[in-house]
Design a protein around this motif. Structure first.
Motif, PDB file in Angstrom:
ATOM      1  N   UNK A 101       0.659  -1.130  10.848  1.00 38.77           N
ATOM      2  CA  UNK A 101       1.844  -0.660  10.140  1.00 38.77           C
ATOM      3  C   UNK A 101       1.452   0.628   9.423  1.00 38.77           C
ATOM      4  N   UNK A 102       2.193   1.700   9.678  1.00 38.90           N
ATOM      5  CA  UNK A 102       1.851   2.973   9.047  1.00 38.90           C
ATOM      6  C   UNK A 102       2.984   3.541   8.193  1.00 38.90           C
ATOM      7  N   UNK A 103       4.116   2.836   8.162  1.00 37.63           N
ATOM      8  CA  UNK A 103       5.243   3.282   7.360  1.00 37.63           C
ATOM      9  C   UNK A 103       6.532   2.710   7.901  1.00 37.63           C
ATOM     10  N   UNK A 104       7.630   3.294   7.485  1.00 32.89           N
ATOM     11  CA  UNK A 104       8.921   2.875   8.023  1.00 32.89           C
ATOM     12  C   UNK A 104       9.798   4.094   8.279  1.00 32.89           C
TER      13      UNK A 104
ATOM     14  N   UNK B  29       9.843  -0.866  10.795  1.00 30.55           N
ATOM     15  CA  UNK B  29       8.414  -0.640  10.653  1.00 30.55           C
ATOM     16  C   UNK B  29       7.970   0.362  11.711  1.00 30.55           C
ATOM     17  N   UNK B  30       7.119   1.294  11.314  1.00 33.42           N
ATOM     18  CA  UNK B  30       6.473   2.197  12.260  1.00 33.42           C
ATOM     19  C   UNK B  30       5.077   1.627  12.503  1.00 33.42           C
ATOM     20  N   UNK B  31       4.785   1.328  13.758  1.00 32.23           N
ATOM     21  CA  UNK B  31       3.501   0.743  14.123  1.00 32.23           C
ATOM     22  C   UNK B  31       2.791   1.671  15.101  1.00 32.23           C
ATOM     23  N   UNK B  32       1.526   1.963  14.829  1.00 31.46           N
ATOM     24  CA  UNK B  32       0.704   2.780  15.710  1.00 31.46           C
ATOM     25  C   UNK B  32       0.378   1.963  16.957  1.00 31.46           C
TER      26      UNK B  32
ATOM     27  N   UNK C  85       0.841  -1.203   0.000  1.00 32.23           N
ATOM     28  CA  UNK C  85       0.000   0.000   0.000  1.00 32.23           C
ATOM     29  C   UNK C  85       0.875   1.253   0.000  1.00 32.23           C
ATOM     30  N   UNK C  86       1.900   1.251   0.806  1.00 28.73           N
ATOM     31  CA  UNK C  86       2.817   2.382   0.901  1.00 28.73           C
ATOM     32  C   UNK C  86       3.529   2.631  -0.423  1.00 28.73           C
TER      33      UNK C  86
END
Length: 174
Positions: free
Chosen positions: A76-79, A67-70, A25-26
């Motif tokens: 997963x919202x990005x890296x 990984x950036x996780x909320x 998706x990113x």
């Protein structure tokens, strides 16, 4: 799963093969790739290879993008994170590069700034680095603003593959 850092809102952990859908998706979004050479991915095999590359960096260099996780949603919202760069860029080799990339719906919420600060702190306190570099397309106002906000200093402009880029550095404060 290894967690490298946590902030008030975020968990920064290793990128896993199970992140393939979110990473697709990113990286398939043309808006995300606007300042990254306008070359979004078009199949998940490209993402599997990217994840394998990142995971090999963990083994080879002890660091790679995270990984950036909320924390609230566990999504997963990005890296973000550091990457050890061995290829020559702007006359530099063997340096640590800060990067970040977010799924578009998470833009504008301070997440890249928060993740960048945690990555810098990890680099200086855990890895013992003395300096970290970053690159941003000259036209990417958001990324240039984030880099200055987290303490990077503009060093110079340079061109790579026909794109005008800004070269930044942050040094460990003694």
């Amino acid at each position: 799963m290894k967690i490298y850092a946590e902030t008030e809102r975020l968990i920064l952990r290793e990128i896993l093969p199970t992140d393939v859908d979110a990473m697709f998706e990113l990286d398939s979004d043309p808006d995300v790739h606007r300042y990254l050479g306008n070359n979004p991915v078009d199949d998940k095999d490209q993402i599997y290879r990217a994840i394998e590359f990142i995971r090999n960096q963990y083994v080879k260099f002890g660091i790679g993008r995270w990984a950036i996780v909320d924390k609230q949603t566990n999504q997963f919202i990005g890296w973000s994170g550091l990457k050890y760069v061995t290829d020559e860029t702007n006359g530099h080799t063997n340096y640590y590069d800060l990067g970040y990339r977010l799924i578009k719906r998470y833009w504008g919420n301070g997440i890249a700034t928060e993740a960048a600060l945690a990555s810098i702190e990890y680099g200086f306190k855990i890895l013992g680095l003395n300096e970290i570099y970053a690159i941003a397309d000259q036209e990417n106002d958001g990324s240039n603003r984030i880099l200055r906000k987290v303490g990077f200093t503009f060093i110079e402009a340079f061109e790579l593959d026909g794109i005008r880029l800004n070269w930044y550095r942050i040094q460990k404060q003694l």
